[in-house]
Design a protein around this motif. Structure first.
Motif, PDB file in Angstrom:
ATOM      1  N   GLU A 165      -2.351  49.845 -40.182  1.00 56.66           N
ATOM      2  CA  GLU A 165      -1.274  48.860 -40.218  1.00 56.66           C
ATOM      3  C   GLU A 165      -1.875  47.463 -40.252  1.00 56.66           C
ATOM      4  O   GLU A 165      -2.954  47.214 -39.693  1.00 56.66           O
ATOM      5  CB  GLU A 165      -0.378  48.995 -38.974  1.00 56.66           C
ATOM      6  CG  GLU A 165       0.436  50.279 -38.917  1.00 56.66           C
ATOM      7  CD  GLU A 165       1.709  50.217 -39.741  1.00 56.66           C
ATOM      8  OE1 GLU A 165       2.157  49.093 -40.050  1.00 56.66           O
ATOM      9  OE2 GLU A 165       2.245  51.276 -40.082  1.00 56.66           O
ATOM     10  N   LEU A 166      -1.159  46.539 -40.916  1.00 56.64           N
ATOM     11  CA  LEU A 166      -1.614  45.159 -41.009  1.00 56.64           C
ATOM     12  C   LEU A 166      -0.416  44.228 -40.966  1.00 56.64           C
ATOM     13  O   LEU A 166       0.578  44.457 -41.660  1.00 56.64           O
ATOM     14  CB  LEU A 166      -2.410  44.948 -42.293  1.00 56.64           C
ATOM     15  CG  LEU A 166      -2.996  43.554 -42.583  1.00 56.64           C
ATOM     16  CD1 LEU A 166      -4.287  43.694 -43.397  1.00 56.64           C
ATOM     17  CD2 LEU A 166      -2.014  42.664 -43.337  1.00 56.64           C
ATOM     18  N   LYS A 223       1.637  50.124 -52.318  1.00 57.23           N
ATOM     19  CA  LYS A 223       2.172  49.334 -51.222  1.00 57.23           C
ATOM     20  C   LYS A 223       1.329  48.077 -51.063  1.00 57.23           C
ATOM     21  O   LYS A 223       0.117  48.164 -50.852  1.00 57.23           O
ATOM     22  CB  LYS A 223       2.156  50.132 -49.914  1.00 57.23           C
ATOM     23  CG  LYS A 223       2.675  49.339 -48.710  1.00 57.23           C
ATOM     24  CD  LYS A 223       2.607  50.154 -47.437  1.00 57.23           C
ATOM     25  CE  LYS A 223       3.097  49.340 -46.241  1.00 57.23           C
ATOM     26  NZ  LYS A 223       3.021  50.112 -44.976  1.00 57.23           N
ATOM     27  N   MET A 224       1.963  46.890 -51.176  1.00 55.76           N
ATOM     28  CA  MET A 224       1.227  45.640 -51.016  1.00 55.76           C
ATOM     29  C   MET A 224       1.051  45.349 -49.531  1.00 55.76           C
ATOM     30  O   MET A 224       2.012  45.281 -48.778  1.00 55.76           O
ATOM     31  CB  MET A 224       1.976  44.499 -51.698  1.00 55.76           C
ATOM     32  CG  MET A 224       1.173  43.208 -51.739  1.00 55.76           C
ATOM     33  SD  MET A 224       1.925  41.925 -52.752  1.00 55.76           S
ATOM     34  CE  MET A 224       3.242  41.381 -51.642  1.00 55.76           C
ATOM     35  N   LEU A 225      -0.206  45.165 -49.103  1.00 51.35           N
ATOM     36  CA  LEU A 225      -0.520  44.934 -47.692  1.00 51.35           C
ATOM     37  C   LEU A 225      -0.652  43.460 -47.356  1.00 51.35           C
ATOM     38  O   LEU A 225      -0.302  43.031 -46.266  1.00 51.35           O
ATOM     39  CB  LEU A 225      -1.815  45.662 -47.319  1.00 51.35           C
ATOM     40  CG  LEU A 225      -1.807  47.183 -47.506  1.00 51.35           C
ATOM     41  CD1 LEU A 225      -3.194  47.750 -47.237  1.00 51.35           C
ATOM     42  CD2 LEU A 225      -0.777  47.833 -46.602  1.00 51.35           C
ATOM     43  N   ASP A 226      -1.168  42.664 -48.294  1.00 52.72           N
ATOM     44  CA  ASP A 226      -1.345  41.228 -48.059  1.00 52.72           C
ATOM     45  C   ASP A 226      -1.497  40.530 -49.403  1.00 52.72           C
ATOM     46  O   ASP A 226      -1.899  41.146 -50.399  1.00 52.72           O
ATOM     47  CB  ASP A 226      -2.576  40.979 -47.180  1.00 52.72           C
ATOM     48  CG  ASP A 226      -2.571  39.592 -46.549  1.00 52.72           C
ATOM     49  OD1 ASP A 226      -1.551  38.892 -46.675  1.00 52.72           O
ATOM     50  OD2 ASP A 226      -3.584  39.221 -45.929  1.00 52.72           O
ATOM     51  N   LYS A 247      -2.397  49.155 -51.190  1.00 50.74           N
ATOM     52  CA  LYS A 247      -2.789  50.553 -51.000  1.00 50.74           C
ATOM     53  C   LYS A 247      -2.215  51.387 -52.132  1.00 50.74           C
ATOM     54  O   LYS A 247      -1.026  51.330 -52.424  1.00 50.74           O
ATOM     55  CB  LYS A 247      -2.286  51.065 -49.641  1.00 50.74           C
ATOM     56  CG  LYS A 247      -2.672  52.512 -49.364  1.00 50.74           C
ATOM     57  CD  LYS A 247      -2.374  52.897 -47.926  1.00 50.74           C
ATOM     58  CE  LYS A 247      -0.894  52.926 -47.643  1.00 50.74           C
ATOM     59  NZ  LYS A 247      -0.595  53.411 -46.280  1.00 50.74           N
ATOM     60  N   LEU A 248      -3.074  52.131 -52.769  1.00 57.23           N
ATOM     61  CA  LEU A 248      -2.690  53.025 -53.862  1.00 57.23           C
ATOM     62  C   LEU A 248      -2.762  54.443 -53.328  1.00 57.23           C
ATOM     63  O   LEU A 248      -3.825  54.890 -52.899  1.00 57.23           O
ATOM     64  CB  LEU A 248      -3.651  52.830 -55.029  1.00 57.23           C
ATOM     65  CG  LEU A 248      -3.222  53.281 -56.425  1.00 57.23           C
ATOM     66  CD1 LEU A 248      -2.003  52.504 -56.882  1.00 57.23           C
ATOM     67  CD2 LEU A 248      -4.371  53.094 -57.405  1.00 57.23           C
ATOM     68  N   SER A 249      -1.647  55.145 -53.314  1.00 60.04           N
ATOM     69  CA  SER A 249      -1.636  56.452 -52.657  1.00 60.04           C
ATOM     70  C   SER A 249      -0.986  57.513 -53.530  1.00 60.04           C
ATOM     71  O   SER A 249      -0.117  57.231 -54.362  1.00 60.04           O
ATOM     72  CB  SER A 249      -0.896  56.374 -51.320  1.00 60.04           C
ATOM     73  OG  SER A 249       0.431  55.965 -51.511  1.00 60.04           O
TER      74      SER A 249
END
Length: 420
Positions: free
Chosen positions: A391-392, A349-352, A361-363
């Motif tokens: 969250e961001l 998931k790309m946060l910024d 985030k690599l989950s």
């Protein structure tokens, strides 16, 4: 000594570079300043200047303040990563757990660890929207203000107080100078289970006519806000929407679909349309090579992004939509080998994203890692592990105030406002 007056366009240009908090005080200087700083043209100009200096709001979940509330800590930072301020807010969960007759003090840890979380929705404007089981909240992070938005008096669409009954979208329409909150029902006409472009097994929907609810928040005199009543809308939507994939970018809501399309919803016109062409990576390969790829949309810093993560090779490609006509550019190609031991069930998931840096985030089922990619050196750096809800999102500087939010209080049923 003779006084010298500057042309109004020069004054507007100078004022557009002044921070919003100072401009709010300037309204008291004179009628001329008050008129200038309330002009929609000036508000648009100030917003366009502020886009180059986005503020980042980061939220971390904390301990439960009690069994029915979630506590979050918020940190507001500027473009240079300097801390502006921090604050704490509690959010109601509206949950009443069943403990098989046990006293409150004897509830198991099961309930505490399976609590809900909030979602932060960015408009790429001054205000944000927080969504949790307790309701919908409007937030001004720079001024540390939070206000509850009203629920419909009568809803034919969905009951927001029931978890999972609806999905909330939020955005800003520059042409009409208004924010919009939209509630989409989960219980649409056709429900099936299918593997979606994100790689998740979930429910997809296809309907010819989609019902949803819209709440307008208009900017009025002196930067005050006026909340309109909820309206029930009906629109044609012949797409297999993956509702959970929604992102907001510049007045549009975007989704992926189960048949590999990107669909947009115009907040101004309140209509659906498909984006063509789509990213070259986003297609169903008849040979089956794409079965191991995960596709996710991201709306960061005023742009629409498509992230393509190929699990076997651990290669992540990031595509950017250059314009509304569908031109796409491949911005980054990142090799994630060695960053995660369990590559089979790993998701990204790309946060910024900035010009030369990407935070994502690599989950997996075992753990979640934050990783920063430096495009200049083509290196990856682990930034920590997620142990709490995180969250961001971004906001801009502005002159708006939600301190005296004008609410609609009439008790007419929502059917009075039904629109087609």
């Amino acid at each position: 000594m003779n006084s010298v007056s500057l042309p109004s366009d020069v004054v507007m240009e100078i004022m557009s570079r002044v921070p919003g908090k100072s401009l709010a005080r300037f309204r008291l200087v004179s009628k001329q300043f008050r008129s200038l700083l309330s002009d929609p043209c000036f508000l648009r100009l100030h917003h366009s200047r502020s886009r180059d200096s986005l503020f980042t709001l980061t939220a971390f979940s904390n301990e439960l303040s009690n069994l029915y509330k979630l506590r979050y800590k918020f940190y507001v930072t500027n473009k240079a990563n300097g801390l502006i301020h921090k604050f704490t807010e509690d959010f109601s969960t509206h949950r009443r757990p069943k403990a098989n007759g046990l006293p409150i003090g004897e509830f198991t840890e099961d309930y505490r660890t399976h609590k809900s979380s909030i979602r932060m929705l960015s408009s790429h404007h001054q205000l944000l929207c927080f969504v949790c089981e307790g309701g919908i909240h409007l937030c001004d992070p720079l001024n540390k203000e939070l206000k509850n938005l009203p629920n419909p008096t009568f809803s034919r669409c969905c009951n927001f107080n029931k978890p999972g009954d609806c999905l909330v979208s939020f955005g800003f329409v520059d042409a009409t100078m208004q924010y919009k909150v939209i509630k989409w029902p989960h219980d649409l006409d056709e429900n099936r289970t299918r593997r979606l472009p994100s790689g998740l097994i979930t429910v997809w929907k296809k309907v010819n006519e989609l019902k949803f609810e819209v709440l307008n928040i208009d900017i009025v005199e002196d930067g005050r806000l006026k909340v309109s009543p909820w309206r029930l809308r009906r629109r044609l939507c012949p797409y297999l929407l993956q509702l959970s994939s929604q992102v907001h970018v510049n007045g549009y809501i975007y989704w992926t679909t189960s048949d590999f399309q990107i669909v947009s919803f115009s907040l101004q016109d309140e209509t659906f349309s498909a984006i063509n062409p789509k990213p070259p990576c986003f297609s169903l390969d008849t040979q089956g090579s794409k079965k191991s790829s995960y596709f996710t949309l991201s709306g960061r810093r005023g742009n629409l992004w498509m992230v393509d993560y190929d699990v076997p090779s651990q290669i992540m490609e990031i595509w950017k939509m250059e314009d509304r006509r569908g031109g796409w550019a491949n911005i980054h190609k990142i090799n994630l080998k060695g960053t995660h031991p369990k590559k089979i069930d790993c998701k990204v998931k790309m946060l910024d994203i900035r010009s030369d840096e990407v935070l994502f985030k690599l989950s997996s089922t075992s753990k979640r890692l934050f990783i920063c990619y430096d495009a200049k050196t083509n290196t990856l750096e682990k930034c920590g592990r997620e142990s709490r809800d995180y969250e961001l999102c971004h906001s801009t500087d502005g002159l708006l105030s939600i301190d005296n939010l004008a609410m609609f209080h009439a008790c007419r049923p929502l059917s009075c406002f039904l629109s087609w």
